[in-house]
Every structure is written in C-alpha cells, then in structure tokens.
Motif scaffolding. Sequence first.
Motif, PDB file in Angstrom:
ATOM      1  N   THR A 263     -56.069   2.191  68.476  1.00 50.10           N
ATOM      2  CA  THR A 263     -55.864   3.604  68.787  1.00 50.10           C
ATOM      3  C   THR A 263     -56.473   3.952  70.142  1.00 50.10           C
ATOM      4  O   THR A 263     -57.217   3.160  70.732  1.00 50.10           O
ATOM      5  CB  THR A 263     -56.511   4.481  67.713  1.00 50.10           C
ATOM      6  OG1 THR A 263     -57.944   4.255  67.736  1.00 50.10           O
ATOM      7  CG2 THR A 263     -55.979   4.144  66.331  1.00 50.10           C
ATOM      8  N   MET A 264     -56.173   5.149  70.604  1.00 51.38           N
ATOM      9  CA  MET A 264     -56.753   5.620  71.855  1.00 51.38           C
ATOM     10  C   MET A 264     -58.277   5.644  71.769  1.00 51.38           C
ATOM     11  O   MET A 264     -58.972   5.278  72.717  1.00 51.38           O
ATOM     12  CB  MET A 264     -56.223   7.024  72.178  1.00 51.38           C
ATOM     13  CG  MET A 264     -56.786   7.631  73.445  1.00 51.38           C
ATOM     14  SD  MET A 264     -55.977   7.022  74.924  1.00 51.38           S
ATOM     15  CE  MET A 264     -54.471   7.976  74.871  1.00 51.38           C
ATOM     16  N   GLU A 265     -58.797   6.052  70.615  1.00 47.92           N
ATOM     17  CA  GLU A 265     -60.250   6.137  70.441  1.00 47.92           C
ATOM     18  C   GLU A 265     -60.898   4.751  70.504  1.00 47.92           C
ATOM     19  O   GLU A 265     -61.967   4.577  71.107  1.00 47.92           O
ATOM     20  CB  GLU A 265     -60.584   6.825  69.104  1.00 47.92           C
ATOM     21  CG  GLU A 265     -60.246   8.301  69.052  1.00 47.92           C
ATOM     22  CD  GLU A 265     -58.743   8.560  68.870  1.00 47.92           C
ATOM     23  OE1 GLU A 265     -58.304   9.697  69.121  1.00 47.92           O
ATOM     24  OE2 GLU A 265     -58.024   7.614  68.471  1.00 47.92           O
ATOM     25  N   LYS A 266     -60.243   3.752  69.882  1.00 40.41           N
ATOM     26  CA  LYS A 266     -60.786   2.397  69.918  1.00 40.41           C
ATOM     27  C   LYS A 266     -60.695   1.830  71.328  1.00 40.41           C
ATOM     28  O   LYS A 266     -61.630   1.155  71.798  1.00 40.41           O
ATOM     29  CB  LYS A 266     -60.024   1.493  68.939  1.00 40.41           C
ATOM     30  CG  LYS A 266     -60.583   0.075  68.842  1.00 40.41           C
ATOM     31  CD  LYS A 266     -62.029   0.063  68.347  1.00 40.41           C
ATOM     32  CE  LYS A 266     -62.532  -1.352  68.150  1.00 40.41           C
ATOM     33  NZ  LYS A 266     -63.933  -1.374  67.680  1.00 40.41           N
ATOM     34  N   LEU A 267     -59.612   2.106  72.011  1.00 44.69           N
ATOM     35  CA  LEU A 267     -59.479   1.651  73.400  1.00 44.69           C
ATOM     36  C   LEU A 267     -60.593   2.234  74.262  1.00 44.69           C
ATOM     37  O   LEU A 267     -61.174   1.542  75.102  1.00 44.69           O
ATOM     38  CB  LEU A 267     -58.111   2.047  73.953  1.00 44.69           C
ATOM     39  CG  LEU A 267     -56.936   1.162  73.535  1.00 44.69           C
ATOM     40  CD1 LEU A 267     -55.618   1.863  73.810  1.00 44.69           C
ATOM     41  CD2 LEU A 267     -56.985  -0.179  74.264  1.00 44.69           C
ATOM     42  N   GLU A 268     -60.906   3.508  74.063  1.00 45.11           N
ATOM     43  CA  GLU A 268     -61.969   4.127  74.856  1.00 45.11           C
ATOM     44  C   GLU A 268     -63.314   3.462  74.570  1.00 45.11           C
ATOM     45  O   GLU A 268     -64.108   3.219  75.489  1.00 45.11           O
ATOM     46  CB  GLU A 268     -62.056   5.624  74.563  1.00 45.11           C
ATOM     47  CG  GLU A 268     -63.088   6.338  75.420  1.00 45.11           C
ATOM     48  CD  GLU A 268     -63.104   7.831  75.189  1.00 45.11           C
ATOM     49  OE1 GLU A 268     -64.107   8.335  74.634  1.00 45.11           O
ATOM     50  OE2 GLU A 268     -62.117   8.498  75.548  1.00 45.11           O
ATOM     51  N   ALA A 269     -63.573   3.147  73.298  1.00 43.91           N
ATOM     52  CA  ALA A 269     -64.825   2.462  72.960  1.00 43.91           C
ATOM     53  C   ALA A 269     -64.900   1.105  73.651  1.00 43.91           C
ATOM     54  O   ALA A 269     -65.947   0.709  74.176  1.00 43.91           O
ATOM     55  CB  ALA A 269     -64.933   2.293  71.447  1.00 43.91           C
ATOM     56  N   MET A 270     -63.779   0.396  73.688  1.00 46.85           N
ATOM     57  CA  MET A 270     -63.761  -0.937  74.286  1.00 46.85           C
ATOM     58  C   MET A 270     -63.921  -0.887  75.804  1.00 46.85           C
ATOM     59  O   MET A 270     -64.395  -1.847  76.419  1.00 46.85           O
ATOM     60  CB  MET A 270     -62.471  -1.661  73.906  1.00 46.85           C
ATOM     61  CG  MET A 270     -62.383  -1.969  72.412  1.00 46.85           C
ATOM     62  SD  MET A 270     -60.787  -2.643  71.901  1.00 46.85           S
ATOM     63  CE  MET A 270     -60.894  -4.296  72.572  1.00 46.85           C
ATOM     64  N   THR A 271     -63.552   0.236  76.420  1.00 46.86           N
ATOM     65  CA  THR A 271     -63.707   0.327  77.876  1.00 46.86           C
ATOM     66  C   THR A 271     -65.167   0.375  78.307  1.00 46.86           C
ATOM     67  O   THR A 271     -65.470   0.179  79.484  1.00 46.86           O
ATOM     68  CB  THR A 271     -62.986   1.571  78.442  1.00 46.86           C
ATOM     69  OG1 THR A 271     -63.596   2.762  77.931  1.00 46.86           O
ATOM     70  CG2 THR A 271     -61.515   1.558  78.096  1.00 46.86           C
ATOM     71  N   SER A 272     -66.064   0.613  77.373  1.00 50.49           N
ATOM     72  CA  SER A 272     -67.488   0.631  77.729  1.00 50.49           C
ATOM     73  C   SER A 272     -68.007  -0.768  78.042  1.00 50.49           C
ATOM     74  O   SER A 272     -69.080  -0.914  78.628  1.00 50.49           O
ATOM     75  CB  SER A 272     -68.324   1.248  76.599  1.00 50.49           C
ATOM     76  OG  SER A 272     -68.257   0.456  75.430  1.00 50.49           O
ATOM     77  N   VAL A 273     -67.223  -1.809  77.668  1.00 47.08           N
ATOM     78  CA  VAL A 273     -67.690  -3.176  77.899  1.00 47.08           C
ATOM     79  C   VAL A 273     -66.676  -4.031  78.668  1.00 47.08           C
ATOM     80  O   VAL A 273     -66.978  -5.178  79.005  1.00 47.08           O
ATOM     81  CB  VAL A 273     -68.039  -3.889  76.566  1.00 47.08           C
ATOM     82  CG1 VAL A 273     -69.179  -3.174  75.865  1.00 47.08           C
ATOM     83  CG2 VAL A 273     -66.823  -3.992  75.644  1.00 47.08           C
ATOM     84  N   CYS A 274     -65.474  -3.522  78.949  1.00 46.61           N
ATOM     85  CA  CYS A 274     -64.491  -4.341  79.664  1.00 46.61           C
ATOM     86  C   CYS A 274     -64.585  -4.079  81.160  1.00 46.61           C
ATOM     87  O   CYS A 274     -65.449  -3.342  81.632  1.00 46.61           O
ATOM     88  CB  CYS A 274     -63.076  -4.082  79.146  1.00 46.61           C
ATOM     89  SG  CYS A 274     -62.338  -2.553  79.741  1.00 46.61           S
TER      90      CYS A 274
END
Length: 340
Positions: A263-274
């Motif tokens: 989801t968009m929310e999970k993608l945003e969480a993952m951007t904190s480490v990519c």
Amino acid sequence: ALALDRAAKTCGVNFIGGYSALVQKGMTLADEKLIRSIPEALDRTELVCSSINVGSTRAGINMDAVKLMGRIIKDTAARTADRDGLGCAKLVVFCNAVEDNPFMAGAFHGVGEADTVINVGVSGPGVVKKAIDRALEKSRSQGCGLSLLKVSEVIKRTAYKVTRVGEIIGNEVAERLGIPFGVADLSLAPTPAVGDSVGEIFQSCGLSVMGAPGSTAVLAMLNDAVKKGGSFASSSVGGLSGAFIPVSEDSAIEAAARSGALTMEKLEAMTSVCSVGLDMIAVPGDTSAETISAIIADEAAIGMVNTKTTAVRIIPAPGCKVGDTVEFGGLLGSAPVQAV
C-alpha cells in the motif's frame, strides 16, 4: 526545454535531465518561472526530465515550494492526459538531492560539479537475486540454512564486483574522451523485465511478497549491503548508491501493489530506509493538488530528519480510479492506480 530536447535527440540519448531548480531555502523569480513552466515543458518535449529540490536537512523544507509542486504535478498530468499523465513520470520532487546522481529522472548536473564529468550509474538487481539464489541452493544441498547475515555478505560481494566493473568502464570511457571521471553509483534500479527486479530479491530472502511484514527490515539490509559492498570497490562512490523501489518499473513490486499487499502507507514506511522515496506511483486522477503537496511534505520530512535523500514521483492518472491500470511503456512500465 526545447533546446535540451533537440540536444538529446541529436546525441541519441534516452533522457536528458537538468530542467531543475534548488529551492530548499527560497525561490528566486527565475526559479519560480522555471517551475511554473514545467507542465508545458514536459508536454512539448519527449526526452526532457525535471527535478525540484524542496528541502534539506540543513535548510528545512520550503513549504511554499511544496504547495506549488502539488499544483504543478496536477497541471502536468492534465497537459499529458492523452498519455496517462506521462509528464509526471519525468518529474521528481526531492529532499536532500545529490549533485552527482546519474539516474533519471532525477539526475542533474550539480552546481559543485566540473564543466564536464562522467558519473556512471551501475545497476543489476537481477545479478544480486541470482547470487542469493545460488547461495541458497548451495546451503540447501549441504543441509543447512542461510541466515540474513550470510545473505548480506553475498550481496556485499556481488555489489563489489558490479561496482568495480562499472568504475573500470567509466574510467576507460573518461580517458578516451579526455573528460574527468566522477563517481560510480551502484543503485539497484529495476526494469519491468522479469528477472531484473528488486521485488524478486525480497522473495529470495524468504518473504511471500514485497509489502509483507519484514519488508522494511529486508530493504534496510539490502540497502546497507549494497552501500558497503560498493564503497570497497570504488574510491569514488557517489550518487544515491542503494535500492530503488519504483512501482511501475518493477514487475514484482507492481504485482504486489496490484494485489493490495503493498500500500501507499507501506511504501512510505519503506522509503525511510531505501535510496529514494515514493517512486512511479499512480494515484486516482481526482486526487487534489493539496493531497499531493501533503504527500511531498511527508516524504520530505522523512529525508530532512534522517539526513537522507527522499523523493516523490507520483502520477495522478487523468480519468482513472483505484484499480485501473496506467501504461507508460518501455522502461517506465505500467502501474495499478492505488488508493491515497
């Protein structure tokens, strides 16, 4: 922009960057005029890419620029509505943009760079996946498992080899052209082709699908291993050097988004480490400019606070609703329209 487009076609390159502005502390009149011209520029050109840096750890976030970029993205989508909003696929909004990033659509020639320089972007998610799969097969044949620590070591060794080859080639090209060599940027940048996917690396690491619990941890491990392996291989590591997670440009990530696992929310969480941020995400065409500005602000805040590069490349697909598919073709792929 038209001159850049003609130059790119004359030289035979796929894309050309540099229609850019750095406005993290404020906008000059020239900056504002350039930003307001982006929708027309990306509509009337084929190969030009644009990037705007709206924040940095040192300066904070220019919220006036963030507000303006929400409207610019909407206008760009409207101007290119006959192409599913393709113009937005060539427009990136950054926080902490780096000056030597060779990867489109966010590449530009930084103000601290020499007049001419060769910065080499080296990719290869498929190579990393195959290396992990070989290590898994070997460990299973020996009757033992493969820990994430050992997976990390496999990624580091692979990143070292790939980066080393990229630097050797870059130096050779630079020498032949009589141009200084800049940096080697090892970033796992996927393509829509099966076997050239970052998302498939997650499955090799034991996850059922990208977006499942554990995805952020695996991405952090992947990014860390790529950076460490690349830094040993080159004396000139630069750019972003990590893992990209563009939805439309990666077949496995696109499938995860389509299934609802990502989801968009999970993608945003993952951007904190990519390496970058919310990349090549299609959203409903009626998403407001204010909502897009808020998404940019959230992503810029992650970058500013964590002293990392973050970005937003979002496409409000004209006339599309959640569940529809937008087709960009070529390296840009296709994407499901996701809920905001």
